[in-house]
Design a protein around this motif. Structure first.
Motif, PDB file in Angstrom:
ATOM      1  N   PRO A   1     -11.145  36.302  25.321  1.00 47.50           N
ATOM      2  CA  PRO A   1     -10.634  37.596  25.805  1.00 47.50           C
ATOM      3  C   PRO A   1     -10.490  38.580  24.633  1.00 47.50           C
ATOM      4  CG  PRO A   1      -8.889  35.930  25.767  1.00 47.50           C
ATOM      5  CD  PRO A   1     -10.163  35.230  25.425  1.00 47.50           C
ATOM      6  N   PRO A   2     -11.233  39.695  24.669  1.00 53.41           N
ATOM      7  CA  PRO A   2     -11.190  40.617  23.522  1.00 53.41           C
ATOM      8  C   PRO A   2      -9.763  41.092  23.223  1.00 53.41           C
ATOM      9  CG  PRO A   2     -12.927  41.251  25.041  1.00 53.41           C
ATOM     10  CD  PRO A   2     -12.159  40.170  25.714  1.00 53.41           C
ATOM     11  N   ALA A   3      -8.984  41.393  24.277  1.00 50.91           N
ATOM     12  CA  ALA A   3      -7.561  41.684  24.067  1.00 50.91           C
ATOM     13  C   ALA A   3      -6.864  40.345  24.313  1.00 50.91           C
ATOM     14  CB  ALA A   3      -7.091  42.739  25.057  1.00 50.91           C
ATOM     15  N   TRP A   4      -6.615  39.612  23.255  1.00 47.64           N
ATOM     16  CA  TRP A   4      -6.191  38.215  23.412  1.00 47.64           C
ATOM     17  C   TRP A   4      -4.693  38.073  23.687  1.00 47.64           C
ATOM     18  CZ3 TRP A   4      -3.133  35.926  19.416  1.00 47.64           C
ATOM     19  CH2 TRP A   4      -2.933  36.757  18.318  1.00 47.64           C
ATOM     20  N   ILE A   5      -3.945  39.108  23.408  1.00 44.35           N
ATOM     21  CA  ILE A   5      -2.489  39.063  23.636  1.00 44.35           C
ATOM     22  C   ILE A   5      -2.012  40.500  23.835  1.00 44.35           C
ATOM     23  CG2 ILE A   5      -1.829  39.356  21.183  1.00 44.35           C
ATOM     24  CD1 ILE A   5       0.255  37.082  21.671  1.00 44.35           C
ATOM     25  N   THR A   6      -0.961  40.669  24.608  1.00 47.99           N
ATOM     26  CA  THR A   6      -0.323  41.991  24.620  1.00 47.99           C
ATOM     27  C   THR A   6       1.189  41.784  24.649  1.00 47.99           C
ATOM     28  OG1 THR A   6      -0.352  44.200  25.537  1.00 47.99           O
ATOM     29  CG2 THR A   6      -0.387  42.421  27.137  1.00 47.99           C
ATOM     30  N   ASP A   7       1.909  42.807  24.313  1.00 50.46           N
ATOM     31  CA  ASP A   7       3.363  42.589  24.271  1.00 50.46           C
ATOM     32  C   ASP A   7       4.142  43.778  24.816  1.00 50.46           C
ATOM     33  OD1 ASP A   7       2.943  44.378  22.279  1.00 50.46           O
ATOM     34  OD2 ASP A   7       3.669  43.129  20.658  1.00 50.46           O
ATOM     35  N   ARG A   8       5.387  43.500  25.159  1.00 48.16           N
ATOM     36  CA  ARG A   8       6.297  44.511  25.678  1.00 48.16           C
ATOM     37  C   ARG A   8       7.679  44.252  25.109  1.00 48.16           C
ATOM     38  NH1 ARG A   8       2.006  46.037  27.355  1.00 48.16           N
ATOM     39  NH2 ARG A   8       1.483  46.735  29.454  1.00 48.16           N
ATOM     40  N   VAL A   9       8.531  45.285  25.146  1.00 47.28           N
ATOM     41  CA  VAL A   9       9.933  45.096  24.749  1.00 47.28           C
ATOM     42  C   VAL A   9      10.806  45.303  25.976  1.00 47.28           C
ATOM     43  CG1 VAL A   9      11.786  45.951  23.265  1.00 47.28           C
ATOM     44  CG2 VAL A   9       9.441  46.107  22.528  1.00 47.28           C
ATOM     45  N   ALA A  10      11.798  44.403  26.172  1.00 43.72           N
ATOM     46  CA  ALA A  10      12.698  44.540  27.335  1.00 43.72           C
ATOM     47  C   ALA A  10      13.702  45.661  27.067  1.00 43.72           C
ATOM     48  CB  ALA A  10      13.425  43.225  27.571  1.00 43.72           C
ATOM     49  N   LEU A  11      13.804  46.598  28.023  1.00 43.63           N
ATOM     50  CA  LEU A  11      14.736  47.721  27.828  1.00 43.63           C
ATOM     51  C   LEU A  11      16.158  47.307  28.178  1.00 43.63           C
ATOM     52  CD1 LEU A  11      12.664  50.648  29.398  1.00 43.63           C
ATOM     53  CD2 LEU A  11      12.764  49.900  27.012  1.00 43.63           C
ATOM     54  N   GLU A  12      16.294  46.405  29.162  1.00 45.47           N
ATOM     55  CA  GLU A  12      17.605  45.891  29.583  1.00 45.47           C
ATOM     56  C   GLU A  12      17.487  44.381  29.720  1.00 45.47           C
ATOM     57  OE1 GLU A  12      20.240  47.657  29.785  1.00 45.47           O
ATOM     58  OE2 GLU A  12      19.279  49.633  29.660  1.00 45.47           O
ATOM     59  N   ASP A  13      18.668  43.699  29.778  1.00 50.41           N
ATOM     60  CA  ASP A  13      18.649  42.258  30.032  1.00 50.41           C
ATOM     61  C   ASP A  13      17.894  41.988  31.324  1.00 50.41           C
ATOM     62  OD1 ASP A  13      20.216  41.901  27.848  1.00 50.41           O
ATOM     63  OD2 ASP A  13      22.075  41.540  28.943  1.00 50.41           O
ATOM     64  N   ASP A  14      17.157  40.907  31.350  1.00 50.34           N
ATOM     65  CA  ASP A  14      16.370  40.596  32.555  1.00 50.34           C
ATOM     66  C   ASP A  14      16.297  39.085  32.722  1.00 50.34           C
ATOM     67  OD1 ASP A  14      14.750  41.024  34.760  1.00 50.34           O
ATOM     68  OD2 ASP A  14      12.913  41.360  33.609  1.00 50.34           O
ATOM     69  N   GLU A  15      15.846  38.659  33.870  1.00 47.32           N
ATOM     70  CA  GLU A  15      15.662  37.223  34.128  1.00 47.32           C
ATOM     71  C   GLU A  15      14.367  37.022  34.892  1.00 47.32           C
ATOM     72  OE1 GLU A  15      20.309  36.315  35.088  1.00 47.32           O
ATOM     73  OE2 GLU A  15      18.792  35.404  36.382  1.00 47.32           O
ATOM     74  N   VAL A  16      13.686  35.923  34.586  1.00 41.71           N
ATOM     75  CA  VAL A  16      12.537  35.551  35.401  1.00 41.71           C
ATOM     76  C   VAL A  16      12.398  34.038  35.365  1.00 41.71           C
ATOM     77  CG1 VAL A  16      10.899  36.059  33.491  1.00 41.71           C
ATOM     78  CG2 VAL A  16      10.042  35.829  35.811  1.00 41.71           C
ATOM     79  N   LYS A  17      12.198  33.451  36.534  1.00 40.00           N
ATOM     80  CA  LYS A  17      11.973  32.005  36.652  1.00 40.00           C
ATOM     81  C   LYS A  17      13.037  31.183  35.931  1.00 40.00           C
ATOM     82  CE  LYS A  17       7.859  29.474  37.284  1.00 40.00           C
ATOM     83  NZ  LYS A  17       6.623  28.940  36.779  1.00 40.00           N
ATOM     84  N   GLY A  18      14.278  31.650  35.987  1.00 40.84           N
ATOM     85  CA  GLY A  18      15.368  30.899  35.358  1.00 40.84           C
ATOM     86  C   GLY A  18      15.513  31.143  33.867  1.00 40.84           C
ATOM     87  N   TYR A  19      14.670  32.036  33.322  1.00 40.13           N
ATOM     88  CA  TYR A  19      14.787  32.354  31.890  1.00 40.13           C
ATOM     89  C   TYR A  19      15.480  33.689  31.698  1.00 40.13           C
ATOM     90  CZ  TYR A  19      11.279  28.753  31.057  1.00 40.13           C
ATOM     91  OH  TYR A  19      10.602  27.580  31.001  1.00 40.13           O
ATOM     92  N   LYS A  20      16.381  33.718  30.697  1.00 38.84           N
ATOM     93  CA  LYS A  20      16.995  34.987  30.293  1.00 38.84           C
ATOM     94  C   LYS A  20      16.063  35.724  29.358  1.00 38.84           C
ATOM     95  CE  LYS A  20      21.905  34.203  29.906  1.00 38.84           C
ATOM     96  NZ  LYS A  20      22.927  33.698  29.028  1.00 38.84           N
ATOM     97  N   ILE A  21      15.948  37.030  29.560  1.00 37.97           N
ATOM     98  CA  ILE A  21      15.220  37.853  28.584  1.00 37.97           C
ATOM     99  C   ILE A  21      16.198  38.933  28.122  1.00 37.97           C
ATOM    100  CG2 ILE A  21      13.211  39.324  28.170  1.00 37.97           C
ATOM    101  CD1 ILE A  21      11.757  37.886  30.411  1.00 37.97           C
ATOM    102  N   PRO A  22      16.835  38.705  26.977  1.00 42.49           N
ATOM    103  CA  PRO A  22      17.831  39.696  26.539  1.00 42.49           C
ATOM    104  C   PRO A  22      17.193  41.035  26.187  1.00 42.49           C
ATOM    105  CG  PRO A  22      18.016  37.628  25.293  1.00 42.49           C
ATOM    106  CD  PRO A  22      16.733  37.573  26.048  1.00 42.49           C
ATOM    107  N   LYS A  23      17.964  42.088  26.387  1.00 37.57           N
ATOM    108  CA  LYS A  23      17.525  43.442  26.020  1.00 37.57           C
ATOM    109  C   LYS A  23      16.988  43.446  24.578  1.00 37.57           C
ATOM    110  CE  LYS A  23      19.713  47.905  25.269  1.00 37.57           C
ATOM    111  NZ  LYS A  23      20.833  48.758  25.541  1.00 37.57           N
ATOM    112  N   GLY A  24      15.914  44.118  24.344  1.00 36.27           N
ATOM    113  CA  GLY A  24      15.373  44.227  22.984  1.00 36.27           C
ATOM    114  C   GLY A  24      14.387  43.125  22.620  1.00 36.27           C
TER     115      GLY A  24
END
Ligand code: HEM
Length: 457
Positions: free
Chosen positions: A331-354
């Protein structure tokens, strides 16, 4: 009190790769991150946390559900990371790829119609002409060693430049833009890979030098834009599209600065990715002559000796499968990234703000969970029947959600035209004894290129 405040979340942080491990792996990581990352996935699972560069807490996932959540379902909570913004945005200006929020949405709405199928159809002829001319050039080097990445980068640069500027294109000017863009990209890569040398780049005058090159490029493009604005002719190219787009609320078009920013972004995003994909595909084709035979048979059956028209391209299903499978493996774009603006959760995982969340496209494409025999090149995987039941985001070479690559159809069409012409005209032969290795920088390149000999059929 809101529901979110009363119900206690049971979500937990994803498993953490110990910091000492990421630090001891730092050199391997710089050389080729796909190797240590494959080990982490095996040990810690599809979603894990680690300290990026040993310092910054980040999460990485190949789980389609997590990546879909971040890029699509809850995309409003995620903005682009500083890597894309600071490094690329610094030279291109704030165009589509590197902006966020309301401004991004406004620009996306404005530019999107320019990439609709009807508009792309008008570009087929421009692209085919570049493909024909470039293949004529290759014929002159028949049997000689050529470095495919270099060759295909020139191909892809010409295609995006001519699609943007059609008749305003002059070889001399565009060679200058091409050299400048290449130099700037090299510098951006050094900025990302050698953060500890930033002070030196500033002190030694390198930074100023690259800012000057960037300014020079902007001036060349601005001149083209000014001249085009004065013209009363219709050109049917991407610049025409950008110039004629009007904001819904004001009925006004973009300012010169906006036009320039977006033009530069289309340049930057629109040729290296495609060139890498074509280089990897040519490498795969040289190794799989039976696939080439099948492509040729499809071309003879569906279009004979004609040049493919825009509508023909839809019929070339096997060719499309070959391109898709090549982008799965590489895949030419092999990875992409984002920053969480607020605390979030998905599939039982916490994603802290920032937190930086890395959506690991390469990892998902190579996962045994989603792909049988994942390292093998099997274009037939992409037959409709075989894709049934595959989760969304197990395959996402163009990203996903509202920020899906705006040039995805453009890129597919370009790759189809290039490959169709090349397999019809040439036999591919890999120069023996070369090591083809991955070089995952901003895009995924073959590290030392791909040396090949092409013979007229
Ligand atoms: C094989 C070729 C290509 C690949 C694999 C590719 C991949 C991607 C990916 C993965 C993204 C999303 C990045 C993210 O979500 O962070 C993206 C965005 C983008 N791509 Fe492409 N791309 C390709 C070709 C092109 C071409 C040919 C153009 C322009 C003509 C283009 C223009 C853009 C732009 C402007 C964005 C930003 C869209 C937005 O954020 O709204 N790309 N591309």
């Amino acid at each position: 009190m809101s529901i979110t405040q009363t119900v206690q979340s049971t979500a937990q942080l994803p498993p953490l790769v110990p910091r000492i491990r990421t630090l001891t792996n730092a050199t391997r990581f710089l050389q080729n991150p796909t190797i240590p990352l494959a080990q982490y996935i095996q040990e810690y699972g599809e979603t894990f946390a680690f300290y990026v560069g040993g310092v910054k807490y980040g999460i990485l996932s190949i789980d389609p559900e997590v990546n879909q959540h971040v890029l699509q379902k809850n995309n409003k909570n995620y903005h682009k990371s500083h890597i894309q913004k600071d490094f690329l945005g610094r030279f291109t200006g704030p165009g589509l790829l590197v902006t966020d929020g309301d401004y991004w949405l406004k620009q996306r709405r404005l530019i999107q119609p320019g990439f609709h199928r009807a508009k792309l159809a008008a570009l087929t002829e421009i692209m085919q002409k570049v493909v024909d001319d470039s293949c004529d050039q290759i014929e002159l080097q028949e049997g000689q060693e050529v470095e495919m990445s270099h060759l295909l980068l020139e191909f892809a640069f010409k295609i995006i430049a001519k699609s943007l500027f059609s008749r305003d294109y002059s070889d001399k000017l565009m060679d200058e833009v091409d050299d400048n863009v290449t130099e700037i990209q090299r510098y951006v890569i050094r900025l990302i890979r050698q953060p500890y040398l930033h002070w030196w780049f500033r002190m030694s005058g390198k930074e100023k030098n690259y800012n000057d090159i960037s300014e020079e490029t902007r001036n060349i493009l601005l001149k083209i834009i000014h001249e085009r604005k004065k013209s009363s002719e219709t050109y049917d190219d991407l610049l025409d599209m950008l110039l004629s787009s009007k904001y819904e609320d004001t009925g006004e078009g973009m300012s010169d600065k906006q036009l320039l920013d977006e033009t530069l972004i289309l340049f930057a995003a629109g040729h290296e990715t495609t060139a890498n994909s074509l280089s990897w595909t040519s490498y795969l084709l040289a190794k799989h002559p039976k696939v080439v035979e099948k492509m040729r048979a499809e071309l003879s059956e569906k279009i004979g000796d004609r040049k493919p028209s825009f509508t023909d391209l839809r019929e070339l299903t096997y060719l499309t499968q070959v391109i898709k499978e090549s982008m799965r493996l590489y895949p030419p774009a092999w990875i992409t990234d984002r920053v969480a603006l607020e605390d979030d959760e998905v599939k039982g995982y916490k994603i802290p703000k920032g937190t930086i969340v890395n959506c690991y496209i390469y990892g998902a494409h190579h996962s045994e969970k989603y792909w049988k025999n994942p390292e093998a090149f099997i274009p037939e995987r992409f037959e409709k029947e075989n894709m049934k039941g595959k989760p969304n985001f197990a395959y996402f070479p163009f990203g996903g959600g509202p920020r899906l690559c705006i040039g995805n159809n453009f890129a597919m069409m370009e790759m189809q035209l290039v490959l169709a012409e090349m397999v019809r005209r040439f036999d591919f032969e890999l120069v023996p004894d070369q090591q083809i290795e991955l070089q995952p920088l901003i895009t995924l390149r073959p590290k030392n290129g791909v040396l090949m000999k092409l013979y007229r059929r």
